[in-house]
Design an enzyme around this catalytic site. Structure first.
Site, PDB file in Angstrom:
ATOM      1  N   CYS A  87      -1.161  32.837  56.754  1.00 21.48           N
ATOM      2  CA  CYS A  87      -1.041  31.401  57.207  1.00 21.48           C
ATOM      3  C   CYS A  87      -1.753  31.274  58.167  1.00 21.48           C
ATOM      4  O   CYS A  87      -3.195  31.211  58.085  1.00 21.48           O
ATOM      5  CB  CYS A  87       0.636  31.400  57.404  1.00 21.48           C
ATOM      6  SG  CYS A  87       0.935  29.786  57.599  1.00 21.48           S
ATOM      7  N   HIS A 192       2.829  32.358  52.297  1.00 23.28           N
ATOM      8  CA  HIS A 192       3.701  33.528  52.692  1.00 23.28           C
ATOM      9  C   HIS A 192       3.926  34.737  51.763  1.00 23.28           C
ATOM     10  O   HIS A 192       4.819  34.404  51.032  1.00 23.28           O
ATOM     11  CB  HIS A 192       4.805  33.014  53.421  1.00 23.28           C
ATOM     12  CG  HIS A 192       4.664  32.200  55.024  1.00 23.28           C
ATOM     13  ND1 HIS A 192       4.600  32.945  56.005  1.00 23.28           N
ATOM     14  CD2 HIS A 192       4.185  31.254  54.967  1.00 23.28           C
ATOM     15  CE1 HIS A 192       4.354  32.363  56.983  1.00 23.28           C
ATOM     16  NE2 HIS A 192       4.148  31.033  56.291  1.00 23.28           N
ATOM     17  N   GLU A 194       5.184  37.393  51.742  1.00 25.48           N
ATOM     18  CA  GLU A 194       6.759  37.720  51.935  1.00 25.48           C
ATOM     19  C   GLU A 194       7.832  37.139  51.674  1.00 25.48           C
ATOM     20  O   GLU A 194       8.853  37.525  51.573  1.00 25.48           O
ATOM     21  CB  GLU A 194       6.604  38.342  53.883  1.00 25.48           C
ATOM     22  CG  GLU A 194       6.942  37.223  54.708  1.00 25.48           C
ATOM     23  CD  GLU A 194       5.881  36.339  54.852  1.00 25.48           C
ATOM     24  OE1 GLU A 194       5.870  35.616  55.897  1.00 25.48           O
ATOM     25  OE2 GLU A 194       4.594  36.633  54.478  1.00 25.48           O
TER      26      GLU A 194
END
Length: 212
Positions: A87, A192, A194
């Site tokens: 990001c 992202h 994750e």
């Protein structure tokens, strides 16, 4: 083998740490440590720079930590350690960001971070939610990931690379926005990983296995 996630008060450290620890265990990639200590960053085998918020704030927070940028630069630029920016952590690799005011970045991959301006005025900015990846060229971090896989974005600005060959993948939000960039031992993901379920975990695992 140790992967360091840099804690500079501007990233989603809990979920990122959990995702990297899970994949490190699955891949046999050693230990994952979240730290702001320059000596640990300098010794790291791999480095991850997360980031949430505005470019100038993240830049100021990172550069405000004594010795961290120097250790990061020596590890990545001097010793060729694999690096992943996430990001705003990816955006900080740019020459400059133009959020609020022109702000210099690390200057590792030439380009600017500019506001998303969709060609379709009905599309909202920030670009938030799930979107399809389009793979522009092969790269080790996208091994096993195909065009059409979904990942999760939250951003109002995008990285406009100076050299097209540094863009690995893009998404469409009323126009193309860079999703993954890479050069040499450095890579960045605007989304992202994750938070991107199996596709994101696959790419985290790819990064942990990457030997540029």
């Amino acid at each position: 083998m140790q992967t360091v996630i840099i804690d500079y008060g501007a990233g989603n450290l809990h979920s990122a740490g959990k995702a990297f620890q899970r994949m490190a265990a699955e891949c046999g990639a050693g230990q994952v440590v979240v730290t702001d200590r320059p000596e640990q960053i300098a010794r790291a085998d791999r480095i991850v720079l997360p980031g949430d918020g505005a470019f100038p704030h993240c830049r100021g927070a990172l550069f405000g930590l004594s010795g961290v940028v120097e250790a990061l630069t020596e590890a990545v630029q001097g010793r060729g350690r694999p690096f992943l920016g996430i990001c705003v952590g990816m955006q900080l690799m740019a020459t400059r960001g133009r959020e609020y005011e022109p702000t210099g970045g690390l200057g590792w991959i030439a380009g600017e971070v500019v506001r998303i301006a969709p060609g379709d005025p009905s599309l909202k900015v920030p670009h938030m939610g799930w979107n399809d990846l389009v793979i522009d060229r092969p790269h080790p971090v996208t091994q096993g990931v195909r065009t059409g896989c979904h990942v999760y974005f939250v951003h109002g600005y995008h990285y406009r690379v100076a050299a097209p060959e540094h863009r690995v993948s893009h998404a469409d939000h009323g126009g193309e926005v860079a999703a993954i960039i890479a050069r040499d031992n450095m890579a960045g993901m605007q989304f992202h990983p994750e938070k991107s379920q199996s596709t994101g975990l696959r790419m985290i695992g790819n990064f942990l296995n990457w030997r540029p």
